[in-house]
Design a protein around this motif. Sequence first.
Motif, PDB file in Angstrom:
ATOM      1  N   MET A  84       1.272  -1.082   0.138  1.00  0.00           N
ATOM      2  CA  MET A  84       0.328  -0.156  -0.015  1.00  0.00           C
ATOM      3  C   MET A  84       1.023   1.032  -0.107  1.00  0.00           C
ATOM      4  O   MET A  84       0.099   2.095  -0.588  1.00  0.00           O
ATOM      5  CB  MET A  84      -0.850  -0.261   1.266  1.00  0.00           C
ATOM      6  CG  MET A  84      -1.996  -1.290   1.221  1.00  0.00           C
ATOM      7  SD  MET A  84      -3.125  -1.127  -0.546  1.00  0.00           S
ATOM      8  CE  MET A  84      -3.805  -2.641  -0.238  1.00  0.00           C
ATOM      9  N   TYR A  85       2.137   1.095   0.798  1.00  0.00           N
ATOM     10  CA  TYR A  85       3.135   2.346   0.594  1.00  0.00           C
ATOM     11  C   TYR A  85       3.174   2.444  -0.942  1.00  0.00           C
ATOM     12  O   TYR A  85       3.217   3.381  -1.233  1.00  0.00           O
ATOM     13  CB  TYR A  85       4.150   1.796   1.139  1.00  0.00           C
ATOM     14  CG  TYR A  85       5.307   3.236   1.325  1.00  0.00           C
ATOM     15  CD1 TYR A  85       5.091   4.742   1.902  1.00  0.00           C
ATOM     16  CD2 TYR A  85       6.344   2.908   0.106  1.00  0.00           C
ATOM     17  CE1 TYR A  85       5.675   5.115   1.302  1.00  0.00           C
ATOM     18  CE2 TYR A  85       7.219   3.907   0.122  1.00  0.00           C
ATOM     19  CZ  TYR A  85       6.617   5.369   0.416  1.00  0.00           C
ATOM     20  OH  TYR A  85       8.104   6.060   0.480  1.00  0.00           O
ATOM     21  N   HIS A  86       3.300   1.466  -1.556  1.00  0.00           N
ATOM     22  CA  HIS A  86       4.057   1.749  -2.829  1.00  0.00           C
ATOM     23  C   HIS A  86       3.164   2.164  -4.289  1.00  0.00           C
ATOM     24  O   HIS A  86       3.253   2.867  -5.201  1.00  0.00           O
ATOM     25  CB  HIS A  86       4.669   0.859  -3.447  1.00  0.00           C
ATOM     26  CG  HIS A  86       6.070   0.271  -3.127  1.00  0.00           C
ATOM     27  ND1 HIS A  86       7.325   1.614  -3.167  1.00  0.00           N
ATOM     28  CD2 HIS A  86       6.923  -0.129  -1.976  1.00  0.00           C
ATOM     29  CE1 HIS A  86       8.549   1.217  -2.240  1.00  0.00           C
ATOM     30  NE2 HIS A  86       7.864   0.285  -1.720  1.00  0.00           N
ATOM     31  N   LEU A  87       1.134   1.363  -3.748  1.00  0.00           N
ATOM     32  CA  LEU A  87       0.583   2.062  -4.546  1.00  0.00           C
ATOM     33  C   LEU A  87       0.303   3.511  -4.702  1.00  0.00           C
ATOM     34  O   LEU A  87      -0.062   3.945  -5.460  1.00  0.00           O
ATOM     35  CB  LEU A  87      -0.393   1.274  -4.065  1.00  0.00           C
ATOM     36  CG  LEU A  87      -2.173   1.443  -4.854  1.00  0.00           C
ATOM     37  CD1 LEU A  87      -2.083   1.005  -5.992  1.00  0.00           C
ATOM     38  CD2 LEU A  87      -3.379   0.370  -3.641  1.00  0.00           C
ATOM     39  N   GLU A  88       0.999   4.134  -2.840  1.00  0.00           N
ATOM     40  CA  GLU A  88       0.424   5.622  -3.133  1.00  0.00           C
ATOM     41  C   GLU A  88       1.551   6.336  -3.509  1.00  0.00           C
ATOM     42  O   GLU A  88       1.628   7.128  -3.490  1.00  0.00           O
ATOM     43  CB  GLU A  88      -0.056   5.397  -1.455  1.00  0.00           C
ATOM     44  CG  GLU A  88      -1.286   5.302  -1.017  1.00  0.00           C
ATOM     45  CD  GLU A  88      -1.760   5.278   1.115  1.00  0.00           C
ATOM     46  OE1 GLU A  88      -0.572   6.041   1.554  1.00  0.00           O
ATOM     47  OE2 GLU A  88      -2.610   4.286   0.938  1.00  0.00           O
ATOM     48  N   ASN A  89       3.178   5.437  -3.519  1.00  0.00           N
ATOM     49  CA  ASN A  89       3.743   6.761  -3.369  1.00  0.00           C
ATOM     50  C   ASN A  89       4.643   6.468  -4.063  1.00  0.00           C
ATOM     51  O   ASN A  89       5.935   7.409  -4.819  1.00  0.00           O
ATOM     52  CB  ASN A  89       4.789   6.475  -2.648  1.00  0.00           C
ATOM     53  CG  ASN A  89       4.200   7.218  -0.990  1.00  0.00           C
ATOM     54  OD1 ASN A  89       3.943   8.865  -0.609  1.00  0.00           O
ATOM     55  ND2 ASN A  89       3.725   6.302  -1.026  1.00  0.00           N
ATOM     56  N   THR A  90       4.535   4.863  -5.444  1.00  0.00           N
ATOM     57  CA  THR A  90       5.578   4.559  -6.349  1.00  0.00           C
ATOM     58  C   THR A  90       5.214   5.134  -7.827  1.00  0.00           C
ATOM     59  O   THR A  90       3.723   4.000  -7.786  1.00  0.00           O
ATOM     60  CB  THR A  90       6.178   3.814  -6.340  1.00  0.00           C
ATOM     61  OG1 THR A  90       6.953   3.948  -4.913  1.00  0.00           O
ATOM     62  CG2 THR A  90       7.258   3.032  -7.038  1.00  0.00           C
ATOM     63  N   GLN A  91       5.334   5.588  -8.642  1.00  0.00           N
ATOM     64  CA  GLN A  91       4.637   5.127 -10.669  1.00  0.00           C
ATOM     65  C   GLN A  91       5.366   3.842 -10.638  1.00  0.00           C
ATOM     66  O   GLN A  91       6.704   3.268 -10.707  1.00  0.00           O
ATOM     67  CB  GLN A  91       5.249   6.724 -11.179  1.00  0.00           C
ATOM     68  CG  GLN A  91       4.405   7.569 -10.689  1.00  0.00           C
ATOM     69  CD  GLN A  91       3.048   7.834 -11.733  1.00  0.00           C
ATOM     70  OE1 GLN A  91       3.232   7.474 -12.050  1.00  0.00           O
ATOM     71  NE2 GLN A  91       2.320   8.827 -10.556  1.00  0.00           N
ATOM     72  N   PRO A  92       4.461   3.124 -11.132  1.00  0.00           N
ATOM     73  CA  PRO A  92       4.973   1.645 -11.770  1.00  0.00           C
ATOM     74  C   PRO A  92       5.969   1.714 -13.222  1.00  0.00           C
ATOM     75  O   PRO A  92       6.833   0.931 -12.935  1.00  0.00           O
ATOM     76  CB  PRO A  92       3.395   0.790 -12.310  1.00  0.00           C
ATOM     77  CG  PRO A  92       2.491   1.695 -11.467  1.00  0.00           C
ATOM     78  CD  PRO A  92       3.230   3.354 -11.419  1.00  0.00           C
TER      79      PRO A  92
END
Length: 274
Positions: free
Chosen positions: A199-207
Motif C-alpha cells: 500500500m505504501y508503494h501503491l500510494e507513492n511509487t509510479q509503476p
Amino acid sequence: MNAPHLSRYQRLIAHLAGQALDLAEPHVDPAEPGSLAIGLPAARAMLAASDEQAVAMGETASDAWRALADSRGELRDALGHTRPTYYALVLAMTWATWAPANHKSVDVETMERAEQTLDARDEIELRLLSTRATGDAGQVTDAMIAGADDGAMHPYVDGQELIDVWWYRELVAIHALGALALSSQPDRRLLTRLQRAVMYHLENTQPDHTTAQPWGVAAFAFFPEAIPFADQQLHDAQANWTTAGPASALLPGLILADAAHTLARVTQLDPTPA
C-alpha cells in the motif's frame, strides 16, 4: 479479490512467463559461466502443467547447484549487469523446485557452498530471498522486516542512495516477502507487513519508475487495490522485451515464473489480513 479472480491472474502471469522464456531460450546459454540462464530449468518446473512434470523438471533444476556455487554470487543479465539479487532469485527458485524432487541425490557440499554465498550479505531483500532457499517464514523476525515507519521495506535517506536504486531494492524485498507470506499456510504477521509495503508503494511509487523487471508483481496482484500496479508492471515488462530483444526477456521471465509459482499456492487464501 475472490479465489477464481486470483487464479485467473495467476494463469495470466504464468502465460506471460512462458512467452518470455520461449522468446529468450534460443538466445541464451545455460552452460555459459555466470549466465542467468542457469535458472531456466527451475522456471520451467514452476510453470509445469502437472506435479509429475514439476518433479521431473525439478530433478533437472538440481543441476543448477554447481553452476550457482561456481558463480561466486554473481549472475549476468542480457545487458551484462551482475547483481547479487539475480543470484539470490535463482537460488530460491532452484531450492523451491529441487525440494519436491530431492529423492534424487545432489552433492550436499556443492549445495551448501551455493547457499553460503549470501550469508555475509545484510541487505534485507537478499536476506529474505536467502530465507526462502535455506529456511522458512518462521525465521523472519519482526526486526528483520521493520523497515520504515511509513511502511516501506527500507528507510530512505536522501543523499545516501539514488531513488531508483531504493525503489528497486524495495520491490525485490516485496517480491521475497510475498513468496514467504503468501504460502499455503500463511503467516498473518508477514501478510500484514506485506500489505503495508504494497500500500505504501501503491500510494507513492509510479509503476513505470520501477524498471521493466516485474519484482513483487505477485504481491501487488494479490491485494485487489493494487492490481493496477501489477497490470502496469506486466505491460512495462512486455514492452521492454519487445524493444530490447529476445535475450532481455530472460530475467522478467524468471521473475514472472517465480511470481506464478507464488500465486499458484494462494488461490484459496483470503487476501484480507486479520
